[in-house]
Design a protein around this motif. Structure first.
Motif, PDB file in Angstrom:
ATOM      1  N   MET A 110       0.805  -1.189   0.000  1.00  0.00           N
ATOM      2  CA  MET A 110       0.000   0.000   0.000  1.00  0.00           C
ATOM      3  C   MET A 110       0.845   1.248   0.000  1.00  0.00           C
ATOM      4  SD  MET A 110      -3.096   0.549   2.165  1.00  0.00           S
ATOM      5  CE  MET A 110      -4.309  -0.220   2.686  1.00  0.00           C
ATOM      6  N   ILE A 111       0.273   2.241  -0.659  1.00  0.00           N
ATOM      7  CA  ILE A 111       0.985   3.510  -0.745  1.00  0.00           C
ATOM      8  C   ILE A 111       0.524   4.386   0.409  1.00  0.00           C
ATOM      9  CG2 ILE A 111       1.420   5.526  -2.140  1.00  0.00           C
ATOM     10  CD1 ILE A 111       0.694   3.858  -4.565  1.00  0.00           C
ATOM     11  N   LYS A 112       1.500   4.905   1.086  1.00  0.00           N
ATOM     12  CA  LYS A 112       1.174   5.803   2.182  1.00  0.00           C
ATOM     13  C   LYS A 112       1.260   7.226   1.679  1.00  0.00           C
ATOM     14  CE  LYS A 112       2.513   2.886   5.953  1.00  0.00           C
ATOM     15  NZ  LYS A 112       3.260   2.738   7.162  1.00  0.00           N
ATOM     16  N   PHE A 113       0.243   7.971   2.055  1.00  0.00           N
ATOM     17  CA  PHE A 113       0.217   9.371   1.643  1.00  0.00           C
ATOM     18  C   PHE A 113       0.888  10.220   2.690  1.00  0.00           C
ATOM     19  CE2 PHE A 113      -3.559   7.596  -0.463  1.00  0.00           C
ATOM     20  CZ  PHE A 113      -3.252   7.935  -1.775  1.00  0.00           C
ATOM     21  N   SER A 114       1.533  11.226   2.195  1.00  0.00           N
ATOM     22  CA  SER A 114       2.184  12.131   3.131  1.00  0.00           C
ATOM     23  C   SER A 114       1.137  13.079   3.708  1.00  0.00           C
ATOM     24  CB  SER A 114       3.291  12.911   2.436  1.00  0.00           C
ATOM     25  OG  SER A 114       2.723  13.772   1.477  1.00  0.00           O
ATOM     26  N   GLY A 115       1.470  13.827   4.693  1.00  0.00           N
ATOM     27  CA  GLY A 115       0.561  14.751   5.362  1.00  0.00           C
ATOM     28  C   GLY A 115       0.053  15.827   4.420  1.00  0.00           C
ATOM     29  N   GLN A 116       0.920  16.255   3.487  1.00  0.00           N
ATOM     30  CA  GLN A 116       0.520  17.318   2.558  1.00  0.00           C
ATOM     31  C   GLN A 116      -0.522  16.784   1.571  1.00  0.00           C
ATOM     32  OE1 GLN A 116       3.724  18.883   0.193  1.00  0.00           O
ATOM     33  NE2 GLN A 116       2.741  20.874   0.012  1.00  0.00           N
ATOM     34  N   GLU A 117      -0.377  15.578   1.109  1.00  0.00           N
ATOM     35  CA  GLU A 117      -1.348  15.001   0.183  1.00  0.00           C
ATOM     36  C   GLU A 117      -2.676  14.752   0.880  1.00  0.00           C
ATOM     37  OE1 GLU A 117       0.211  11.570  -1.765  1.00  0.00           O
ATOM     38  OE2 GLU A 117       1.921  12.676  -2.543  1.00  0.00           O
ATOM     39  N   LYS A 118      -2.629  14.335   2.142  1.00  0.00           N
ATOM     40  CA  LYS A 118      -3.871  14.138   2.898  1.00  0.00           C
ATOM     41  C   LYS A 118      -4.604  15.467   3.063  1.00  0.00           C
ATOM     42  CE  LYS A 118      -2.791  10.091   5.654  1.00  0.00           C
ATOM     43  NZ  LYS A 118      -2.603   9.581   7.017  1.00  0.00           N
ATOM     44  N   ALA A 119      -3.874  16.530   3.286  1.00  0.00           N
ATOM     45  CA  ALA A 119      -4.483  17.851   3.440  1.00  0.00           C
ATOM     46  C   ALA A 119      -5.127  18.291   2.129  1.00  0.00           C
ATOM     47  CB  ALA A 119      -3.439  18.856   3.898  1.00  0.00           C
ATOM     48  N   LYS A 120      -4.411  18.020   1.002  1.00  0.00           N
ATOM     49  CA  LYS A 120      -4.979  18.372  -0.298  1.00  0.00           C
ATOM     50  C   LYS A 120      -6.271  17.589  -0.546  1.00  0.00           C
ATOM     51  CE  LYS A 120      -0.962  19.674  -3.052  1.00  0.00           C
ATOM     52  NZ  LYS A 120      -0.130  19.286  -4.200  1.00  0.00           N
ATOM     53  N   ARG A 121      -6.255  16.293  -0.263  1.00  0.00           N
ATOM     54  CA  ARG A 121      -7.445  15.473  -0.460  1.00  0.00           C
ATOM     55  C   ARG A 121      -8.604  15.979   0.391  1.00  0.00           C
ATOM     56  NH1 ARG A 121      -7.278   9.235   0.141  1.00  0.00           N
ATOM     57  NH2 ARG A 121      -9.200   9.200  -1.040  1.00  0.00           N
ATOM     58  N   LYS A 122      -8.306  16.304   1.634  1.00  0.00           N
ATOM     59  CA  LYS A 122      -9.327  16.803   2.541  1.00  0.00           C
ATOM     60  C   LYS A 122      -9.895  18.130   2.026  1.00  0.00           C
ATOM     61  CE  LYS A 122      -9.983  16.806   7.491  1.00  0.00           C
ATOM     62  NZ  LYS A 122      -9.358  16.817   8.786  1.00  0.00           N
ATOM     63  N   PHE A 123      -9.029  19.017   1.541  1.00  0.00           N
ATOM     64  CA  PHE A 123      -9.451  20.312   1.005  1.00  0.00           C
ATOM     65  C   PHE A 123     -10.346  20.119  -0.229  1.00  0.00           C
ATOM     66  CE2 PHE A 123      -8.653  23.749  -2.064  1.00  0.00           C
ATOM     67  CZ  PHE A 123      -9.221  24.804  -1.357  1.00  0.00           C
ATOM     68  N   TYR A 124      -9.904  19.280  -1.167  1.00  0.00           N
ATOM     69  CA  TYR A 124     -10.686  19.055  -2.387  1.00  0.00           C
ATOM     70  C   TYR A 124     -12.020  18.367  -2.077  1.00  0.00           C
ATOM     71  CZ  TYR A 124      -6.736  20.505  -5.244  1.00  0.00           C
ATOM     72  OH  TYR A 124      -5.735  21.227  -5.822  1.00  0.00           O
ATOM     73  N   LYS A 125     -12.005  17.512  -1.085  1.00  0.00           N
ATOM     74  CA  LYS A 125     -13.234  16.863  -0.672  1.00  0.00           C
ATOM     75  C   LYS A 125     -14.238  17.899  -0.176  1.00  0.00           C
ATOM     76  CE  LYS A 125     -14.076  12.478   1.586  1.00  0.00           C
ATOM     77  NZ  LYS A 125     -13.630  11.565   2.627  1.00  0.00           N
ATOM     78  N   LYS A 126     -13.786  18.841   0.630  1.00  0.00           N
ATOM     79  CA  LYS A 126     -14.661  19.911   1.132  1.00  0.00           C
ATOM     80  C   LYS A 126     -15.143  20.797  -0.004  1.00  0.00           C
ATOM     81  CE  LYS A 126     -12.868  20.233   5.826  1.00  0.00           C
ATOM     82  NZ  LYS A 126     -12.224  21.067   6.828  1.00  0.00           N
ATOM     83  N   VAL A 127     -14.274  21.111  -0.957  1.00  0.00           N
ATOM     84  CA  VAL A 127     -14.656  21.947  -2.097  1.00  0.00           C
ATOM     85  C   VAL A 127     -15.729  21.243  -2.928  1.00  0.00           C
ATOM     86  CG1 VAL A 127     -13.836  22.937  -4.275  1.00  0.00           C
ATOM     87  CG2 VAL A 127     -12.489  23.211  -2.203  1.00  0.00           C
ATOM     88  N   ILE A 128     -15.516  19.957  -3.186  1.00  0.00           N
ATOM     89  CA  ILE A 128     -16.485  19.202  -3.982  1.00  0.00           C
ATOM     90  C   ILE A 128     -17.827  19.131  -3.268  1.00  0.00           C
ATOM     91  CG2 ILE A 128     -17.037  16.899  -4.859  1.00  0.00           C
ATOM     92  CD1 ILE A 128     -14.079  16.636  -5.610  1.00  0.00           C
ATOM     93  N   TRP A 129     -17.844  18.872  -1.963  1.00  0.00           N
ATOM     94  CA  TRP A 129     -19.097  18.823  -1.213  1.00  0.00           C
ATOM     95  C   TRP A 129     -19.785  20.196  -1.201  1.00  0.00           C
ATOM     96  CZ3 TRP A 129     -22.096  15.039  -0.324  1.00  0.00           C
ATOM     97  CH2 TRP A 129     -21.605  13.754  -0.150  1.00  0.00           C
ATOM     98  N   THR A 130     -19.021  21.245  -1.100  1.00  0.00           N
ATOM     99  CA  THR A 130     -19.596  22.593  -1.140  1.00  0.00           C
ATOM    100  C   THR A 130     -20.251  22.853  -2.495  1.00  0.00           C
ATOM    101  OG1 THR A 130     -17.848  23.339   0.365  1.00  0.00           O
ATOM    102  CG2 THR A 130     -19.093  25.039  -0.804  1.00  0.00           C
ATOM    103  N   ILE A 131     -19.560  22.466  -3.570  1.00  0.00           N
ATOM    104  CA  ILE A 131     -20.111  22.650  -4.917  1.00  0.00           C
ATOM    105  C   ILE A 131     -21.394  21.835  -5.083  1.00  0.00           C
ATOM    106  CG2 ILE A 131     -19.695  22.215  -7.365  1.00  0.00           C
ATOM    107  CD1 ILE A 131     -16.757  22.932  -6.860  1.00  0.00           C
ATOM    108  N   VAL A 132     -21.394  20.595  -4.616  1.00  0.00           N
ATOM    109  CA  VAL A 132     -22.588  19.745  -4.713  1.00  0.00           C
ATOM    110  C   VAL A 132     -23.742  20.366  -3.939  1.00  0.00           C
ATOM    111  CG1 VAL A 132     -23.535  17.502  -4.038  1.00  0.00           C
ATOM    112  CG2 VAL A 132     -21.319  17.615  -5.168  1.00  0.00           C
ATOM    113  N   LEU A 133     -23.484  20.823  -2.726  1.00  0.00           N
ATOM    114  CA  LEU A 133     -24.535  21.450  -1.921  1.00  0.00           C
ATOM    115  C   LEU A 133     -25.063  22.720  -2.584  1.00  0.00           C
ATOM    116  CD1 LEU A 133     -23.247  20.925   1.714  1.00  0.00           C
ATOM    117  CD2 LEU A 133     -25.187  19.825   0.611  1.00  0.00           C
TER     118      LEU A 133
END
Length: 130
Positions: A1-24
């Motif tokens: 398994m590939i482990k994500f670094s802290g910066q990539e996790k933050a990016k994923r979390k940010f994009y996830k929030k942006v996508i949910w905001t756009i959907v809402l």
């Protein structure tokens, strides 16, 4: 398994929030037009029902008028209509006019003077009045 670094996790979390905001936001913007369309649909259903009732009433009226027209095409129908409209009678028939009795038939008006009415009203209980 590939482990994500802290910066990539933050990016994923940010994009996830942006996508949910756009959907809402899309849901919110699409609800209003959908609601308006639904209201117009309900209004058109009511109008359709009202129009159907009006058509039903008009067809019933048309049937009544056709029956009346057929009756007026006969001699007897014409005579009935003339008698009804002009209060006429045929030869040999008699007309009876009924007059309502006057409402104050039982009441008799007397021309009593002021003092006689006064004494009768206020001293009648004493038996002094006529």
């Amino acid at each position: 398994m590939i482990k994500f670094s802290g910066q990539e996790k933050a990016k994923r979390k940010f994009y996830k929030k942006v996508i949910w905001t756009i959907v809402l936001l899309l849901i919110v913007f699409l609800i209003k037009p959908t609601w308006k369309i639904w209201q117009k649909y309900r209004m058109s259903e009511k109008e359709l029902e009202r129009t159907a009732n009006e058509i039903k009433e008009l067809t019933q009226r048309q049937e009544r008028l056709e029956v009346e027209l057929e009756e007026l095409n006969t001699q007897i129908g014409k005579e009935k209509e003339v008698i009804k409209k002009f209060d006429l009678v045929k030869e040999g028939e008699k007309l009876a006019v009924i007059i309502d009795p006057p409402e104050n038939l039982g009441e008799t008006e007397t021309n009593e003077g002021f003092f006689k009415r006064f004494f009768k009203k206020y001293f009648g209980w004493l038996g002094l009045s006529d």
